[in-house]
Motif scaffolding. Structure first.
Motif, PDB file in Angstrom:
ATOM      1  N   GLY A  97      37.587  28.802  93.482  1.00  0.00           N
ATOM      2  CA  GLY A  97      37.734  30.236  93.242  1.00  0.00           C
ATOM      3  C   GLY A  97      38.134  30.566  91.813  1.00  0.00           C
ATOM      4  N   ASN A  98      37.718  31.734  91.373  1.00  0.00           N
ATOM      5  CA  ASN A  98      38.077  32.223  90.041  1.00  0.00           C
ATOM      6  C   ASN A  98      39.353  33.045  90.137  1.00  0.00           C
ATOM      7  OD1 ASN A  98      35.865  31.096  88.709  1.00  0.00           O
ATOM      8  ND2 ASN A  98      34.550  32.779  89.313  1.00  0.00           N
ATOM      9  N   ARG A  99      40.445  32.363  90.438  1.00  0.00           N
ATOM     10  CA  ARG A  99      41.747  33.004  90.545  1.00  0.00           C
ATOM     11  C   ARG A  99      42.725  32.241  89.665  1.00  0.00           C
ATOM     12  NH1 ARG A  99      40.378  32.131  96.071  1.00  0.00           N
ATOM     13  NH2 ARG A  99      42.170  30.758  96.339  1.00  0.00           N
ATOM     14  N   ALA A 100      43.709  32.933  89.178  1.00  0.00           N
ATOM     15  CA  ALA A 100      44.677  32.323  88.256  1.00  0.00           C
ATOM     16  C   ALA A 100      45.312  31.069  88.847  1.00  0.00           C
ATOM     17  CB  ALA A 100      45.750  33.340  87.874  1.00  0.00           C
ATOM     18  N   GLU A 101      45.583  31.073  90.153  1.00  0.00           N
ATOM     19  CA  GLU A 101      46.230  29.898  90.747  1.00  0.00           C
ATOM     20  C   GLU A 101      45.310  28.687  90.797  1.00  0.00           C
ATOM     21  OE1 GLU A 101      44.945  32.418  94.378  1.00  0.00           O
ATOM     22  OE2 GLU A 101      45.775  32.812  92.405  1.00  0.00           O
ATOM     23  N   ARG A 102      44.032  28.859  90.479  1.00  0.00           N
ATOM     24  CA  ARG A 102      43.082  27.740  90.455  1.00  0.00           C
ATOM     25  C   ARG A 102      42.865  27.192  89.041  1.00  0.00           C
ATOM     26  NH1 ARG A 102      43.570  27.619  95.431  1.00  0.00           N
ATOM     27  NH2 ARG A 102      41.928  28.143  96.888  1.00  0.00           N
ATOM     28  N   ASP A 103      43.468  27.809  88.042  1.00  0.00           N
ATOM     29  CA  ASP A 103      43.247  27.378  86.656  1.00  0.00           C
ATOM     30  C   ASP A 103      43.579  25.897  86.441  1.00  0.00           C
ATOM     31  OD1 ASP A 103      42.371  29.906  86.029  1.00  0.00           O
ATOM     32  OD2 ASP A 103      44.212  30.507  84.982  1.00  0.00           O
ATOM     33  N   THR A 104      44.689  25.434  87.011  1.00  0.00           N
ATOM     34  CA  THR A 104      45.073  24.036  86.859  1.00  0.00           C
ATOM     35  C   THR A 104      44.028  23.125  87.496  1.00  0.00           C
ATOM     36  OG1 THR A 104      47.397  24.670  86.881  1.00  0.00           O
ATOM     37  CG2 THR A 104      46.912  22.360  87.303  1.00  0.00           C
ATOM     38  N   ALA A 105      43.513  23.527  88.666  1.00  0.00           N
ATOM     39  CA  ALA A 105      42.473  22.733  89.332  1.00  0.00           C
ATOM     40  C   ALA A 105      41.220  22.677  88.466  1.00  0.00           C
ATOM     41  CB  ALA A 105      42.144  23.326  90.703  1.00  0.00           C
ATOM     42  N   HIS A 106      40.863  23.793  87.833  1.00  0.00           N
ATOM     43  CA  HIS A 106      39.665  23.822  86.987  1.00  0.00           C
ATOM     44  C   HIS A 106      39.805  22.848  85.813  1.00  0.00           C
ATOM     45  CE1 HIS A 106      38.734  28.168  88.504  1.00  0.00           C
ATOM     46  NE2 HIS A 106      38.695  27.260  89.467  1.00  0.00           N
ATOM     47  N   VAL A 107      40.979  22.799  85.214  1.00  0.00           N
ATOM     48  CA  VAL A 107      41.224  21.853  84.120  1.00  0.00           C
ATOM     49  C   VAL A 107      41.094  20.422  84.640  1.00  0.00           C
ATOM     50  CG1 VAL A 107      42.991  20.989  82.520  1.00  0.00           C
ATOM     51  CG2 VAL A 107      42.634  23.458  82.779  1.00  0.00           C
TER      52      VAL A 107
END
Length: 147
Positions: free
Chosen positions: A119-129
């Protein structure tokens, strides 16, 4: 945490309670009864596989995998449909172990492409990295419409 301390195995029906808790950690709260039905349906499908990471006797992560057929080219691919490491066990290398186990299964199935949706949610930013560090490239956007 080192790789020798983490056991990767297929999820079993008796794991449903811990899987339900992991789905809540992923941001999808559910009841035990709801997830039990979901897991039964998923487990019955031959193109789906759920693997779990166990450390010190505790389930600390899971990956929900599926084999799929490309529309846009010849061949098949694997999609990681659900991927989570327990909040208290993050940053210990468990995610890397789970991704590598998922990719190993894909190769065993003769699959050469792995897709992860997140998901494109702030709480997923770490997962995206994390996914990018594991070699995954941002390629597309997804759209959802509830009917």
């Amino acid at each position: 945490m080192i790789a020798e301390q983490v056991i990767i195995r297929d999820a079993q029906p008796e794991d449903v309670e811990e899987l339900t808790s992991l789905m809540t950690d992923l941001g999808y709260p559910t009841t035990l009864e709801e997830f039990k039905v979901r897991f039964e349906n998923i487990s019955a499908h031959p193109d789906y596989r759920t693997i779990v990471a166990i450390a010190n006797g505790e389930m600390v992560g899971m990956a929900g995998l599926s084999k799929n057929i490309f529309y846009e080219m010849n061949g098949n691919y694997m999609r990681i449909l659900a991927f989570v490491v327990k909040r208290s066990a993050r940053k210990l290398g468990i995610g890397k172990i789970l991704i590598e186990a998922s990719e190993r299964w894909a190769r065993e199935q003769g699959l050469h492409t792995v897709v992860i949706s997140s998901g494109n949610r702030a709480e997923r930013d770490t997962a995206h990295v994390f996914y990018q560090k594991m070699g995954y490239a941002i390629k597309s956007s997804g759209f959802v419409k509830k009917l």
